[in-house]
Every structure is written in structure tokens, then in C-alpha cells.
Design a protein around this motif. Sequence first.
Motif, mmCIF file in Angstrom:
data_model
loop_
_atom_site.group_PDB
_atom_site.id
_atom_site.type_symbol
_atom_site.label_atom_id
_atom_site.label_comp_id
_atom_site.label_asym_id
_atom_site.label_seq_id
_atom_site.Cartn_x
_atom_site.Cartn_y
_atom_site.Cartn_z
ATOM 1 N N CYS B 122 -8.022 -7.166 3.878
ATOM 2 C CA CYS B 122 -7.537 -5.867 3.403
ATOM 3 C C CYS B 122 -6.868 -5.139 4.569
ATOM 4 O O CYS B 122 -7.391 -5.113 5.677
ATOM 5 C CB CYS B 122 -8.692 -5.028 2.876
ATOM 6 N N SER B 128 -2.792 3.724 0.214
ATOM 7 C CA SER B 128 -3.092 2.510 -0.547
ATOM 8 C C SER B 128 -2.621 2.576 -1.987
ATOM 9 O O SER B 128 -2.963 3.513 -2.702
ATOM 10 C CB SER B 128 -4.594 2.280 -0.591
ATOM 11 N N CYS B 130 -3.840 0.648 -4.188
ATOM 12 C CA CYS B 130 -5.059 0.449 -4.979
ATOM 13 C C CYS B 130 -5.772 1.770 -5.241
ATOM 14 O O CYS B 130 -6.261 2.018 -6.336
ATOM 15 C CB CYS B 130 -5.990 -0.539 -4.270
ATOM 16 N N CYS B 160 -6.714 -1.809 -9.751
ATOM 17 C CA CYS B 160 -6.544 -1.882 -8.301
ATOM 18 C C CYS B 160 -6.211 -3.309 -7.865
ATOM 19 O O CYS B 160 -5.475 -3.519 -6.900
ATOM 20 C CB CYS B 160 -7.795 -1.376 -7.589
ATOM 21 N N CYS B 164 -2.834 -4.060 -5.629
ATOM 22 C CA CYS B 164 -2.812 -4.440 -4.210
ATOM 23 C C CYS B 164 -1.695 -5.443 -3.959
ATOM 24 O O CYS B 164 -1.710 -6.544 -4.509
ATOM 25 C CB CYS B 164 -4.152 -5.035 -3.790
ATOM 26 N N CYS B 168 -5.732 -8.647 -1.903
ATOM 27 C CA CYS B 168 -6.975 -8.572 -1.142
ATOM 28 C C CYS B 168 -8.189 -8.230 -1.996
ATOM 29 O O CYS B 168 -9.291 -8.141 -1.470
ATOM 30 C CB CYS B 168 -6.842 -7.544 -0.022
ATOM 31 N N ARG B 169 -7.973 -8.000 -3.285
ATOM 32 C CA ARG B 169 -9.109 -7.595 -4.132
ATOM 33 C C ARG B 169 -9.398 -8.639 -5.186
ATOM 34 O O ARG B 169 -8.522 -9.401 -5.568
ATOM 35 C CB ARG B 169 -8.767 -6.279 -4.836
ATOM 36 N N LYS B 180 -13.929 -6.072 -2.358
ATOM 37 C CA LYS B 180 -12.919 -6.268 -1.325
ATOM 38 C C LYS B 180 -13.550 -6.104 0.045
ATOM 39 O O LYS B 180 -14.705 -5.681 0.143
ATOM 40 C CB LYS B 180 -11.808 -5.229 -1.486
ATOM 41 N N THR B 235 2.944 1.022 2.678
ATOM 42 C CA THR B 235 1.543 1.244 2.317
ATOM 43 C C THR B 235 0.740 1.874 3.445
ATOM 44 O O THR B 235 -0.409 2.244 3.254
ATOM 45 C CB THR B 235 0.864 -0.094 1.961
#
Lengths: 176, 249
Positions: B122, B128, B130, B160, B164, B168-169, B180, B235
Motif C-alpha cells: 500500500c 487516497s 480508496c 475501495c 485502489c 493493494c486491497r 490491506k 494519489t
Amino acid sequence: MNYAVWGRMVLYLLGHQTMRGKFDGAEHLVRLVVVAFVAVLLFFALRKVMVPSEFGKYGHFRPAALAEIASKAPVYAGRGACADCHDDVVKLKSEGKHANVACETCHGAASVHAADPDKQKPLLPDTKLLCPSCHEASTAKPSKFPQVVSSDHAGDAACGTCHKPHEPNKSPEDKS
Amino acid sequence: MSMSRRDLLAAAGKFIILSGAAQEAMESATGDLAPDSKYRMAEHYWAMTIDINKCIGCGNCVKACAQENEVPKGFFRTWVERYEVSGDDLEHPRVDSPNGGMNGFPSIDKPADKAFFVSKLCNHCAHSPCVQSCPVGATFESPDGVVLVDQKYCVGCGYCIQACPYGCRYMHPTKHVADKCSLCYHRITKGLTTACCEVCPTGSRRLADLKDPKDPVHDFLRVNKIQVLKPEMATGAKVFYKDLDGSVR
């Protein structure tokens, strides 16, 4: 409409003597207004109950979550914990090329061992498997990183036969 | 003492506004985490640095992360990718990451012109996507710069995970909530480094505190050529890569 009118309406609906006759002919409007007022009160009361306390203290989230997430116990104790007892190994290692390799990189997570040394013994890894996990030659590894094709370099022998992981600078001949 | 209703309301209003503001100011200054903790959120702003030239693809970070955070099998909070680039074809790198690189990488049969490892996690973005997509406020940027999931509050909608841009999730297979990398928030708030940085044998990964003037991250950012992943997405990613190749997506 100011507060005084709101107040008079409520007093009127409650049948208060001072308001008697004041809204004659408009009771239906008064009732509507009061219902709307109660709905707003109900909204705020429900909101108070349903939104977690302090929501929004640091941003749009539940601030208690921070402490909840932080409260989890670490599994890897960290090299500081190892040095508390094994300072001899740390000193030996600090003079060699593995100085910056953490104890738990090879010996595994050790917070249980750090809390109670008798309860769990850290791993004593097989050097035949452990060393190549870093030092096996690969075109993707940085060229200056020391690497060997283990089967050519040592055949079937374990790396620990010649090399000492805690003092890797010593050449095989130095082994005593 | 007599007081008109107007005066009373005005005084009460001022009291509420002023005491509220004072409380707010106190909290932003101290940022208490827990009554017994010495940790002050306001004193830290976390990030990570990754030196591509030091990563050997050993997978120790992936293993340690899985063990430290009970990451379910087949899911990853951090993983290592191997890139192979042929000649000038930067747009079509060959990328593999068997089991997240947890057990290392098989040897390459036909080596490309260039190969290297890129570890990912992450990016703990300051802006973000997310966090912006979460409808209930269950994922958030903490005041000390870590993107976290409040798993008691998450409804498992998965927005989310789609939002992303770095993948990463993941949806936790048994908890049914988003999960995450937490940047080992339970470790860094106790003065330890993250599990992945702890075990990284070459120091390729380093936890960084941007608010600590003594942290080597400042030199790292000043001296080296630094890149973040997908900078075009703005981001505010805080995982800073040294010598990242243009082929990396």
C-alpha cells in the motif's frame, strides 16, 4: 419565523391560556409545523445514538479504531529484543557482512521466545535451504550482490559446512 | 443578576464555540492515541522508501508480513514482482510474482536483456482514492499518514478494492471486510519498524518518518532519483522508489 412564534405555537398546542384563540383557523398549519419540529428532533436523537461517539474527531472515521488497530501484539520482536540477551551474537555479527540482517530474518518471528525464552525456541534453519534463498544466482538480482549457483559451488554440501552465517566475511579456510 | 434571553443565548453560543475550538486545538497538538501510550500522532508522518537496486527478491518481507498480520493464504499485503524487459520494449515487460514472491523466484530459462525486482505494498496515499470511495468512513488516512481500515465499521461493499489503482486491497475471505497493509500500525506506534522492514536483509525497504528531522529519509529523497508508482494519478503516494524503471506499472 422567529423563536417567539415557535414558542407560541407549542404553547398554543399545549392549550396554554395565554395563547388561547391566537391561532384559531390555522390549527392544521400549527400541527404540521410541530410535526416537522419533532421529526427534526428525532433525527438528531437517532443520530446521537447511531453515530459512534467522537466520530469525526480526526476526520471522517471512528477515532477509537486507531487504538484498536494499534493494540495488536507484535509477532516479530525486533532486533532490539534479541540484543537484550544475545549481545554476544549481535557483537559477532556486527563486525561482518550480515551486520544489518535482522536475527528474525533467518531465525523466524520471536516475540513469544522474547517474552518467555522457554516457551518457544527460534528456528535453527538448514543452511542448505536458507542461504540460497538470498544468495542463489539470478539475473534479476543486483550484480554486486554476492551470489552463487549453489549446485556448482557446493554440490550437495550444506553452506554451513564451510561458512558461518554470523561471520560470513571469514573465508572457508579460516573455519576453526 | 438579571439577564435577557438574548444575552443568555449569545453567551451560551460563545461558550460552545470557544470551548469546542480550544478542545479541537488541544487534540490536534497532542493527538493522543491511548491514555497509556507515549505515542503522539501529531509527531509522526509515516512513509516508506524502497531501493530497487538492493532488492534481491528473497521474499522475506512477504513471509514476515503474512505471519505478522495473519494474511490469509493467497492474499498479499505486500508482494514482490520480477520484471524482465527486452531492449527498448518498455511497454511490454514480462512480470511474474509466484505466490507473491514469498518463496523466491524460479530461474529464468531465456533471460531478457534486463531484469529486476520491485516490491509493492500500500502506498499510504495522502489523497487516497480508496478513502474517497468508502461510503461509511471505515477506511481513512490517520493523522500520522497511514491508510487504515476500521474492520468493525466496514460493511464489505468492496468499493475501495476497485478504487485502489495499485491493487493493494483485498476482501478478507473469512471476515468479509476490506483488508490491506496497515504499515504495521501496531508496531510503529510501539517504536518498532514494520515486519517487512525488520526482516529485509539488504535494507532495500525502510520505514520513514517524514516528520522526524533525523530520519535518513530526507537524505534519501534529496540525494537520489525518486519516483512513486502511477504519479499521473496524483494519489499522493508515500512509498518512494529509488531508481524505479519506466517499465514498472
